[in-house]
Design an enzyme around this catalytic site. Structure first.
Site, PDB file in Angstrom:
ATOM      1  N   VAL A 119       1.539   6.778  13.585  1.00 15.34           N
ATOM      2  CA  VAL A 119       0.936   5.654  12.874  1.00 15.34           C
ATOM      3  C   VAL A 119       1.664   4.355  13.220  1.00 15.34           C
ATOM      4  O   VAL A 119       1.034   3.322  13.468  1.00 15.34           O
ATOM      5  CB  VAL A 119       0.947   5.899  11.351  1.00 15.34           C
ATOM      6  CG1 VAL A 119       0.549   4.626  10.594  1.00 15.34           C
ATOM      7  CG2 VAL A 119       0.004   7.033  10.978  1.00 15.34           C
ATOM      8  N   GLU A 156      10.794   2.785   9.810  1.00 19.18           N
ATOM      9  CA  GLU A 156      11.552   4.042   9.908  1.00 19.18           C
ATOM     10  C   GLU A 156      10.513   5.144   9.959  1.00 19.18           C
ATOM     11  O   GLU A 156       9.654   5.249   9.084  1.00 19.18           O
ATOM     12  CB  GLU A 156      12.485   4.191   8.706  1.00 19.18           C
ATOM     13  CG  GLU A 156      13.453   5.362   8.830  1.00 19.18           C
ATOM     14  CD  GLU A 156      13.021   6.564   8.029  1.00 19.18           C
ATOM     15  OE1 GLU A 156      12.679   7.589   8.669  1.00 19.18           O
ATOM     16  OE2 GLU A 156      12.991   6.501   6.793  1.00 19.18           O
ATOM     17  N   CYS A 215      12.837  12.613   5.619  1.00 20.50           N
ATOM     18  CA  CYS A 215      12.915  12.164   7.010  1.00 20.50           C
ATOM     19  C   CYS A 215      14.162  12.723   7.678  1.00 20.50           C
ATOM     20  O   CYS A 215      14.203  12.925   8.887  1.00 20.50           O
ATOM     21  CB  CYS A 215      12.967  10.637   7.071  1.00 20.50           C
ATOM     22  SG  CYS A 215      11.699   9.808   6.124  1.00 20.50           S
ATOM     23  N   GLY A 226       6.952   5.964   7.633  1.00 23.77           N
ATOM     24  CA  GLY A 226       5.870   6.925   7.801  1.00 23.77           C
ATOM     25  C   GLY A 226       5.978   7.607   9.146  1.00 23.77           C
ATOM     26  O   GLY A 226       7.058   7.699   9.729  1.00 23.77           O
ATOM     27  N   SER A 227       4.851   8.039   9.665  1.00 22.70           N
ATOM     28  CA  SER A 227       4.869   8.827  10.894  1.00 22.70           C
ATOM     29  C   SER A 227       5.033   7.939  12.124  1.00 22.70           C
ATOM     30  O   SER A 227       4.636   6.769  12.138  1.00 22.70           O
ATOM     31  CB  SER A 227       3.589   9.643  11.024  1.00 22.70           C
ATOM     32  OG  SER A 227       2.505   8.833  11.432  1.00 22.70           O
ATOM     33  N   THR A 228       5.596   8.526  13.168  1.00 26.58           N
ATOM     34  CA  THR A 228       5.786   7.819  14.425  1.00 26.58           C
ATOM     35  C   THR A 228       4.444   7.417  15.033  1.00 26.58           C
ATOM     36  O   THR A 228       4.289   6.304  15.543  1.00 26.58           O
ATOM     37  CB  THR A 228       6.567   8.710  15.404  1.00 26.58           C
ATOM     38  OG1 THR A 228       7.849   9.009  14.838  1.00 26.58           O
ATOM     39  CG2 THR A 228       6.763   8.031  16.745  1.00 26.58           C
ATOM     40  N   LYS A 252       0.858  -1.193   0.000  1.00 27.95           N
ATOM     41  CA  LYS A 252       0.000   0.000   0.000  1.00 27.95           C
ATOM     42  C   LYS A 252       0.892   1.240   0.000  1.00 27.95           C
ATOM     43  O   LYS A 252       1.530   1.553   1.006  1.00 27.95           O
ATOM     44  CB  LYS A 252      -0.916   0.027   1.215  1.00 27.95           C
ATOM     45  CG  LYS A 252      -1.669   1.356   1.375  1.00 27.95           C
ATOM     46  CD  LYS A 252      -2.487   1.413   2.641  1.00 27.95           C
ATOM     47  CE  LYS A 252      -2.743   2.819   3.141  1.00 27.95           C
ATOM     48  NZ  LYS A 252      -2.869   3.886   2.171  1.00 27.95           N
ATOM     49  N   GLU A 264       8.132  17.483  14.805  1.00 29.29           N
ATOM     50  CA  GLU A 264       8.422  17.291  13.396  1.00 29.29           C
ATOM     51  C   GLU A 264       7.394  18.053  12.558  1.00 29.29           C
ATOM     52  O   GLU A 264       6.198  17.882  12.727  1.00 29.29           O
ATOM     53  CB  GLU A 264       8.376  15.808  13.040  1.00 29.29           C
ATOM     54  CG  GLU A 264       8.730  15.539  11.585  1.00 29.29           C
ATOM     55  CD  GLU A 264       8.625  14.068  11.219  1.00 29.29           C
ATOM     56  OE1 GLU A 264       9.531  13.567  10.541  1.00 29.29           O
ATOM     57  OE2 GLU A 264       7.635  13.427  11.623  1.00 29.29           O
TER      58      GLU A 264
END
Length: 543
Positions: A269, A293, A327, A265-267, A212, A425
């Protein structure tokens, strides 16, 4: 059938093309941009080798020209997720049993296709769909994905070659099995190379994948899938779908054959995914591999011995290439009081010279942020900073989304080192600077280490070797990728394996052998050539 212990081609980093005026690669890319902009395409799902469409079409537009339509993709629902899992599991046995050199050949061919006939197309898709300029697209969607494919094939052979010692009369072997089940690859918008690497690094080791991508990266993901099919990835090995995150989570993380997730992706999530997997752990055949990551609040730390011009260039490149949507992008900087005025002067001069606009104009250094949601978030931070008496807007601060999602490169100077934009962030072209007392270097290093939950990238810029050593030791847990006298971006596959710890992920280092080891489950095999025929050991003998 002939057999051999095969050596794969030695990987070498793909040379970066420069796209200078009049160069063949520039002319080819400009022609491809014109062609792809002029067409509207429909992007299907790819499930079990079949192109699948739904009743829900989603429009795709360039972030820098959001009124222009590039095409549409077909949104996936839960039924399509189930179909993708079923197709993956149906392909698993045959793919896992395929000789490793055949798998290697497929992905080496994919690298060659991107290096040659698909280079301009994949770069163009990245430029239009993600608003990357020609050079940023080249180092990402050409060179880095080529490097991932070639180096990972080499790492795969190194893993298979790692075998235990054997004692007399015994042969010990390690069998590097793919995981039991399917892998879920959840990929981000900002790097086409990451979107390609996350599913292929798993598949290379004999796994099957449900992939995805981010909705804002589907346009270039479609080109990657075209390459994978052309390279010979069998039907069902990599299945490309576009569901909502909650729908995907509901189906995938409740499936007994879920074997692992490869995520960028985001921390927030990732933490939610980890929690869901933990709550469902009793449902799975085995303990799923969780590789991710995530976020960063990456820093540049300058010492009083640093060269002001070098610091300024590290900041302008590190913070504002690809609009700070890396990132690894520099988003906080600590500048000593003796250098600040010169650093500011050089940095502002650089920023004033940068043009901002669409990627089709190669003279534009700055392009658009990825979408309206990102634009609105960033403009709110900038607006709040303008109202705060303890924050100075050193440069920039203009935001305009009338044609595209344009945020002017913005430099803030905060009196408080724990101001919100020094800690959170932002993922955009906003750099916050804290000017510290030049004689309080050690205390400021401690501040750098304690300010953020993240630990992805960071750098020290200094000419004093004692200062460099002190920073390297003090900040040993502050960044998974640490740079000395350089910006904090630009990791190269095979040279600087990438990943961070703390709130930045599992540090499983994309572009390194350690990452591929996460997608195999070793089986130890011991063969005894002449088994014993008497249970009695010598110690049982009487004196």
């Amino acid at each position: 059938m002939p057999k051999g212990i095969y050596k794969v081609p030695t990987p070498v980093n793909e040379p970066v093309k420069q796209y200078a005026s009049g160069s063949p690669e520039r002319k080819e890319l400009q022609a491809m941009l014109k062609t792809m902009r002029s067409k509207q395409i429909e992007i299907p799902m790819y499930i079990g080798g079949k192109e699948v469409k739904s009743n829900n079409k989603v429009r795709i537009a360039p972030p820098h020209d959001h009124k222009h339509t590039l095409g549409y993709f077909y949104k996936s629902d839960k039924k399509h997720i189930e179909q993708a899992i079923t197709a993956a599991l149906a392909a698993k046995e045959k793919w896992a049993n395929l000789s490793w050199e055949q798998r290697a050949s497929i992905f080496l061919k994919a690298a060659e296709l991107i290096a040659g006939p698909y280079r301009a197309k994949l770069n163009t898709a990245t430029m239009l769909g993600q608003s990357k300029n020609a050079f940023q697209a080249e180092i990402d969607s050409a060179c880095e994905i080529i490097d991932f494919l070639r180096f990972n094939v080499s790492y795969m052979t190194e893993i298979y070659a790692e075998q235990p010692i054997s004692s007399p009369g015994v042969w010990n072997r390690l069998e590097w099995r793919p995981l039991e089940g399917f892998i879920y690859a959840l990929t981000p918008f900002n790097f086409t190379a990451i979107a390609g690497n996350l599913p292929t690094s798993c598949a290379m080791m004999g796994n099957v994948v449900v992939w995805k991508p981010s909705n804002t990266q589907v346009y270039s993901a479609n080109v990657l899938m075209e390459v994978f099919k052309k390279a010979g990835v069998p039907d069902g090995v990599i299945n490309l779908i576009y569901p909502s995150g909650p729908d995907a989570a509901d189906v995938i993380f409740n499936h007994k054959d879920f074997a692992g997730i490869h995520f960028t992706g985001s921390t927030e999530v990732f933490q939610s995914i980890w929690q869901t997997i933990g709550n469902n752990i009793h449902k799975y055949r085995s303990y799923p591999r969780i590789v991710g990551e995530t976020g960063g609040k990456d820093f540049i730390m300058a010492h009083k011995s640093a060269d002001a011009k070098e610091v300024a260039v590290a900041l302008t490149r590190g913070a504002f290439e690809f609009q700070g949507q890396k990132c690894s992008a520099a988003s906080r900087a600590y500048i000593p009081s003796n250098l600040w005025e010169d650093v500011k002067k050089y940095m502002v001069a650089d920023l004033k010279s940068m043009k901002m606009g669409g990627t089709e104009d190669f003279t534009n250094f700055i392009n658009a942020v990825i979408d309206e949601k990102s634009f609105d978030k960033l403009s709110k931070y900038i607006s709040d900073a303008k109202k705060d008496k303890n924050v100075e807007v050193v440069f920039g601060g203009k935001c305009d989304k009338s044609k595209g999602y344009f945020i002017q490169p913005t430099v803030l100077k905060a009196k408080n080192p724990k101001y919100i934009t020094m800690c959170e962030e932002l993922f955009g072209p906003v750099l916050t600077v804290y000017v510290y007392n030049e004689n309080r270097f050690k205390e400021t290093l401690d501040l750098v280490d304690s300010t953020s939950i993240y630990a992805l990238t960071g750098s020290i810029i200094a000419n004093d070797r004692y200062a460099i050593e002190l920073a390297t030791k003090t900040l040993q847990n502050s960044a998974g990728n640490f740079y000395i006298n350089d910006k904090c971006t630009g990791a190269v596959v095979g040279q600087q394996p990438f990943g961070g710890a703390r709130g930045s992920g599992t540090n499983d280092k994309a572009g390194a052998k350690i990452n591929l080891l996460r997608w195999v489950s070793p089986r130890t095999i011991k063969e005894t050539f002449v088994p014993p025929v008497d249970y009695r050991y010598p110690f049982l003998q009487a004196d």
